[in-house]
Motif scaffolding. Structure first.
Motif, PDB file in Angstrom:
ATOM      1  N   PRO A 199      -1.729   2.732   7.425  1.00  0.00           N
ATOM      2  CA  PRO A 199      -0.985   1.962   6.519  1.00  0.00           C
ATOM      3  C   PRO A 199      -0.980   2.479   5.181  1.00  0.00           C
ATOM      4  O   PRO A 199      -1.962   2.785   4.458  1.00  0.00           O
ATOM      5  N   VAL A 200       0.227   2.415   4.359  1.00  0.00           N
ATOM      6  CA  VAL A 200       0.510   2.942   3.070  1.00  0.00           C
ATOM      7  C   VAL A 200       0.766   1.872   2.234  1.00  0.00           C
ATOM      8  O   VAL A 200       2.088   1.468   2.726  1.00  0.00           O
ATOM      9  N   LYS A 201       0.357   1.592   0.958  1.00  0.00           N
ATOM     10  CA  LYS A 201       0.946   0.768   0.095  1.00  0.00           C
ATOM     11  C   LYS A 201       1.106   1.319  -1.168  1.00  0.00           C
ATOM     12  O   LYS A 201       0.586   2.038  -1.736  1.00  0.00           O
ATOM     13  N   LEU A 202       2.381   1.393  -1.654  1.00  0.00           N
ATOM     14  CA  LEU A 202       2.995   1.579  -2.621  1.00  0.00           C
ATOM     15  C   LEU A 202       2.782   0.635  -3.829  1.00  0.00           C
ATOM     16  O   LEU A 202       3.277  -0.227  -3.851  1.00  0.00           O
ATOM     17  N   VAL A 203       2.552   0.984  -4.917  1.00  0.00           N
ATOM     18  CA  VAL A 203       2.199   0.334  -6.163  1.00  0.00           C
ATOM     19  C   VAL A 203       3.096   0.874  -7.125  1.00  0.00           C
ATOM     20  O   VAL A 203       2.986   1.810  -7.668  1.00  0.00           O
ATOM     21  N   MET A 204       4.114   0.259  -7.421  1.00  0.00           N
ATOM     22  CA  MET A 204       5.219   0.587  -8.127  1.00  0.00           C
ATOM     23  C   MET A 204       5.572  -0.024  -9.671  1.00  0.00           C
ATOM     24  O   MET A 204       5.459  -1.091  -9.621  1.00  0.00           O
ATOM     25  N   ARG A 205       6.018   0.861 -10.490  1.00  0.00           N
ATOM     26  CA  ARG A 205       6.371   0.549 -11.941  1.00  0.00           C
ATOM     27  C   ARG A 205       7.505   1.156 -12.281  1.00  0.00           C
ATOM     28  O   ARG A 205       7.823   2.333 -11.649  1.00  0.00           O
ATOM     29  N   SER A 206       8.313   0.603 -13.057  1.00  0.00           N
ATOM     30  CA  SER A 206       9.534   1.387 -13.961  1.00  0.00           C
ATOM     31  C   SER A 206       9.076   1.760 -15.359  1.00  0.00           C
ATOM     32  O   SER A 206       8.555   0.634 -15.849  1.00  0.00           O
ATOM     33  N   ASN A 207       9.528   2.603 -15.522  1.00  0.00           N
ATOM     34  CA  ASN A 207       9.361   3.172 -17.102  1.00  0.00           C
ATOM     35  C   ASN A 207      10.679   2.815 -18.004  1.00  0.00           C
ATOM     36  O   ASN A 207      10.559   2.488 -19.117  1.00  0.00           O
TER      37      ASN A 207
END
Lengths: 420, 567
Positions: free
Chosen positions: A180-188
């Protein structure tokens, strides 16, 4: 309540499966993970749509549940759609008026309570069942396993950056198979949305907060191609699906799924590759790879983009003033605004000993880490900042590439001879 | 109470004496520009809305043509220009065309006549809302002079507050003003229906279109102010740099989405509810058959209006709102499916044992049921949580909402236009040409948008200028469909305009309608009714008879009193 839920879902499931079997079209996407994307094919070839009539290949462990719900609703829709269409045609033909005289049927029923209650209650039960099917799938989609492998994602207009626990960074999303892969995402900057159709996952990337998305892909796709600027049929698409401005439709990369050993090796290499490039070949080897982050806005062949071309631009205020390096070193680029603009008219007013930037390299470095200080006239403050995303060595490589831009082709591939 | 002077048959063979009608009642530009007559205002709205439809349609054709190939197709159209094209297409079609089309254009014309009133409750307010519409439209056009806008019609922040295109503030101000136009129209209709019903016009004797317009008006009055406030906040953030939505200034971008959809989801029902009302009229009149399940249809309109306020969150399943909210919104969303399904089944039951005239309005009516069924059923895919995660912001959504907003709302509007055209202009259009027009529009529409379901379910995101080559075949088919549809609309425009000059004179009641508008002349006199009309069951067609001398149908008034009890 849970028993009821699962019973309803089970009944619906078995009905749908029976219907699909009866029609001889057992949903292929659900039963055999599509092979189309797992085999490597020669680069440059147009890949096929793949999957079945409705859905793309199913390549994550979450996809079958989504596909099942999709196909179940679609089959239910077929039943209602064809039923309603045939009834419409049949009634219209049977009761059509011939001639001008209306054959008014005074005895035609104007309401029928049992019938009306029936067609209120039956759809109600059906949609409740559909809701629970989607609810079950959604619980899985929004509950990442605790042991998931975490990858940090930064979205900016218009590029993706993936950062791994060991410090490796990548333009494409490379993930281990069977984990399992978890993406922790944010935007600039503005809203973006990360969407991998083959995995059936999507989540908005919102500035000012973190959002999460998880998946597990079991089938390896094959290695990341050496030349990432080439078109390739290997890998799964990764799209931005929240409109984010001019190059929204180019803000897409690939997802590569590697088996455990391949992934470990890739991750190690990816963490070190920049350090291992010999200094004298830094710009020619590292430059093109790093340039992929810049290529949506900056051209090499002189075409004006969202940002100024690195080559000799052929239009706008800087047309014919030379390559980016020549424009900066001679200081001829006209300035119009920016946070550090104090009324100067060209770059020459700001670059040089004792001025705002001691050297042209200082100016370029600042423009990458903290853009918007000085705006070349005709261009707005559109560039995202790359603080914390590019190391000093990466910026050195990019500046080196800018200095020797005539040794690269329009796609950013190194073609010139190594410098003497 | 059987004093319908206006319906007295004309001696139609002799040159008709000049009959008072609203078109010729007074003359001159000012008599139109300053008119308080709801029929003239409706007609002006109609011209303005159809003009906007032409402009929005041209942008649609540009978008479809650009998508013939991946990357650049039309010379000079780059990604920035393309982004403006689809933004303009969406904003024009939503705010200038579909929202005002049925209530403000057709509704203004027929509502008071159907009700048996001489005008709406506030005629000056009615004219005022028309001019607000004009001002809003002018501001939207003016935005092009300031560099246009590329935000998408949804104006999502923080893109809309930071984009460098300068037309954002003019167009947002324009939409703000258009909102007031919509609010005033809604207010007018609510008061008119409450206060101006003539004796005998009880709530359950009202034609179903009036129930639908009433439910619509409630949404217009209650939801539109939220859009106004939201757009003002957007302007405040963009102009004064006060951080409401932009996280860089401490705001919350998801808050904007909540505000926006709190209006814009109900707005979907501002578009579709009156369309459903028109279909109830068209189906029963042209099937010459009492509407089936009157009360279920009437109450389902009100139910849809209420539910419409509770489902906005289903636009935001991927936005990062809490998973619990997603679950609640998904559940409530499915409840909207029920009243919609009820209406479809009732329309079909109305065909049973009818005497169906297969003509242009009826074909649009039947076409509506077909298209709305597809639009409604694909809504199930999008209301379901896990499938929506896959389909959100893909062409599947684009196809779905075009089936509902264009295939249903606009098709009903065009059907209603044909239905009331003889009443509005006093001329008959060519029936054969009408059927050709319908065929082109209907086939073109399905070719254009059905392919987009497959595009979307295979993962093609919306608002894309460039796309992967394997999607191209669907885009090409879709574009061909849009050309067929455009041909159909231009053809329709041609024969409607042609009918003004050489169409046969329309009788008072060409279709055999029973509601009150068919009992005054075509076109109606200035005051609609010389005396208070008599009201019966507006779906009891037993009293409607063909009259050879009149060349149309007449209501046999001697039978009216013997009609069946209400519903």
């Amino acid at each position: 309540m849970t028993d009821l839920t699962s019973t309803v879902v089970d009944i619906l499931s078995s009905t749908m499966l029976a219907m699909q079997d009866a029609a001889g079209t057992a949903a292929p996407a659900m039963q055999e993970p599509a092979a189309a994307t797992t085999t490597a094919a020669p680069a440059g070839q147009v890949r096929e749509l793949g999957g079945d009539f409705w859905m793309p290949p199913a390549a994550s462990t979450l996809a079958p549940a989504t596909d099942f719900a999709f196909h179940a609703i679609t089959w239910l829709s077929y039943v209602f759609f064809f039923g309603i269409t045939f009834a419409l045609i049949y009634l219209t033909v049977k009761f059509r008026q011939r001639g001008t005289e209306v054959k008014y049927d005074a005895g035609a029923p104007v309401h029928n309570t049992p019938l009306e209650v029936g067609w209120t209650v039956i759809p109600l039960l059906l949609v409740i069942a559909i809701f629970f099917m989607g609810f079950k799938g959604f619980l899985d989609l929004s509950t990442p396993p605790k042991d998931a492998y975490e990858i940090n994602v930064t979205a900016a207009q218009w590029s993706w950056s993936f950062k791994y626990p060991n410090g490796a960074t990548s333009n494409d999303l490379v993930v281990p198979a069977g984990q399992p892969v978890k993406l922790v995402m944010r935007s600039n900057d503005v809203l973006h949305s990360l969407y991998i159709p083959d995995f059936r996952v999507k989540k908005d990337v919102v500035p000012g907060r973190y959002s999460y998305l998880w998946f597990q892909a079991d089938e390896p796709t094959g290695m990341v191609p050496e030349d990432q600027s080439a078109d390739t049929v290997v890998g799964h698409y990764l799209f931005c699906t929240e409109y984010c401005g001019k190059d929204h439709s180019n803000m897409n990369r690939k997802v590569f799924v590697l088996n455990e050993t391949e992934f470990k090796e890739w991750e190690e290499t990816q963490a070190r590759w920049l350090d291992e490039v010999p200094d004298e070949e830094l710009y020619s080897i590292a430059g093109p790879k790093l340039f992929l982050r810049c290529s949506n806005c900056h051209s090499i062949d002189g075409t004006a983009g969202t940002g100024p071309s690195w080559g000799d631009q052929t239009s706008g205020s800087i047309a014919g003033l030379g390559t980016l390096w020549e424009r900066v070193t001679s200081g001829v680029s006209p300035i119009d605004g920016g946070t550090r603009d104090d009324g100067g008219s060209t770059l020459a007013d700001y670059i040089g000993p004792g001025k705002l930037y001691e050297t042209p390299e200082d100016y370029l470095r600042e423009s990458i880490y903290n853009p918007g200080g000085l705006l070349i006239s005709g261009y707005g403050p559109n560039m995202p900042h790359f603080r914390g995303q590019l190391s000093d060595r990466a910026v050195d490589a990019l500046i080196g590439m800018i200095k020797n831009i005539d040794q690269f082709d329009a796609k950013g591939r190194f073609i010139g001879n190594a410098p003497d | 109470m059987t004093t319908l002077d206006a319906t007295s048959p004309n001696p139609s063979n002799a040159p008709a004496p000049p009959v008072d009608n609203y078109l010729t009642f007074t003359r001159g530009f000012l008599s139109w520009a300053l008119t308080l007559d709801h029929k003239r205002i409706g007609l002006m709205y109609l011209v303005a809305v159809l003009g906007s439809f032409l402009v929005g349609g041209i942008f649609a054709l540009l978008v479809r043509t650009e998508l013939l190939t991946p990357g650049a197709t039309i010379p000079g159209v780059d990604a920035e220009v393309y982004n403006q094209f689809f933004t303009l297409h969406g904003a024009i079609m939503v705010f200038l065309v579909i929202i005002p089309s049925i209530p403000a254009a057709l509704g203004n014309f027929v509502l008071p006549i159907m009700l048996g009133a001489k005008d709406v409750a506030f005629p000056r307010l009615n004219l005022g809302s028309f001019y607000l519409w004009i001002i809003g439209a002018v501001l939207a056009v003016l935005s092009l002079a300031y560099g246009g806008f590329d935000t998408g019609w949804t104006f999502y922040t923080p893109y809309s507050t930071t984009t460098s295109t300068g037309g954002v503030i003019p167009v947002v101000t324009g939409v703000f003003i258009l909102g007031f136009s919509s609010i005033f129209t809604g207010l007018n209709f609510v008061v008119t229906i409450h206060k101006l019903r003539p004796p005998g016009m009880t709530w359950f004797r009202m034609p179903l279109l009036l129930w639908a317009l009433y439910a619509t008006a409630l949404i217009q009055v209650l939801a539109t102010p939220v859009l106004g406030i939201t757009l003002l906040m957007l302007i405040v953030e963009r102009v004064f740099q006060i951080g409401l939505f932009d996280p860089a200034m401490g705001g919350d971008p998801v808050l904007f989405q909540h505000f926006f959809w709190f209006y814009s989801h109900p707005a979907v029902y501002i578009m579709i509810l009156p369309a459903m009302g028109i279909i109830s009229e068209i189906i029963s009149v042209h099937a010459h058959r009492h509407i089936f399940g009157y009360r279920f249809i009437a109450f389902s309109s009100v139910a849809i209006a209420i539910f419409s306020f509770l489902v906005w969150g289903h636009h935001m399943f991927t936005s990062g709102q809490s998973p619990l909210m997603n679950v609640v919104f998904s559940l409530i969303t499915f409840s909207v499916a029920i009243p919609s399904a009820i209406k479809v089944f009732n329309w079909m039951a109305t065909l049973y044992r009818g005497s169906i005239s297969i003509n242009t309005p009826m074909l649009y009516g039947l076409g509506f049921i077909f298209l709305f069924t597809i639009g409604g059923l694909t809504g199930l895919h999008l209301g379901t949580l896990n499938t929506d995660i896959h389909l959100h912001d893909t062409y599947f959504v684009v196809a779905h909402f075009h089936y509902v907003m264009m295939g249903s709302a606009l098709i009903a509007m065009i059907g209603g236009l044909h239905h009331w055209w003889p009443k509005m202009v006093g001329r008959m259009y060519n029936e054969k040409w009408g059927i050709i027009g319908f065929a082109l529009v209907f086939i073109g529409f399905n070719v254009t948008f059905f392919t987009q379901f497959m595009l979307g379910s295979h993962g093609m995101p919306r608002r894309y200028y460039n796309y992967q080559p394997e999607f191209q075949i669907y885009h090409v088919i879709s574009t061909i469909g849009s050309y067929i549809m455009a041909a159909g609309f231009f053809w329709t425009l041609y024969y409607l305009v042609q009918s003004l000059f050489s169409g046969a004179k329309a009788p008072s009641n060409p279709w055999g309608g029973r509601s009150l508008e068919w009992q005054c002349t075509s076109p109606p006199p200035h005051d609609n009714f010389k005396t208070t009309p008599s009201v019966g069951d507006c779906y009891d067609f037993s009293v409607v008879k063909w009259d050879e001398e009149e060349g149309g149908y007449v209501v046999d008034r001697s039978q009216v009193d013997k009609q069946r009890p209400d519903h």
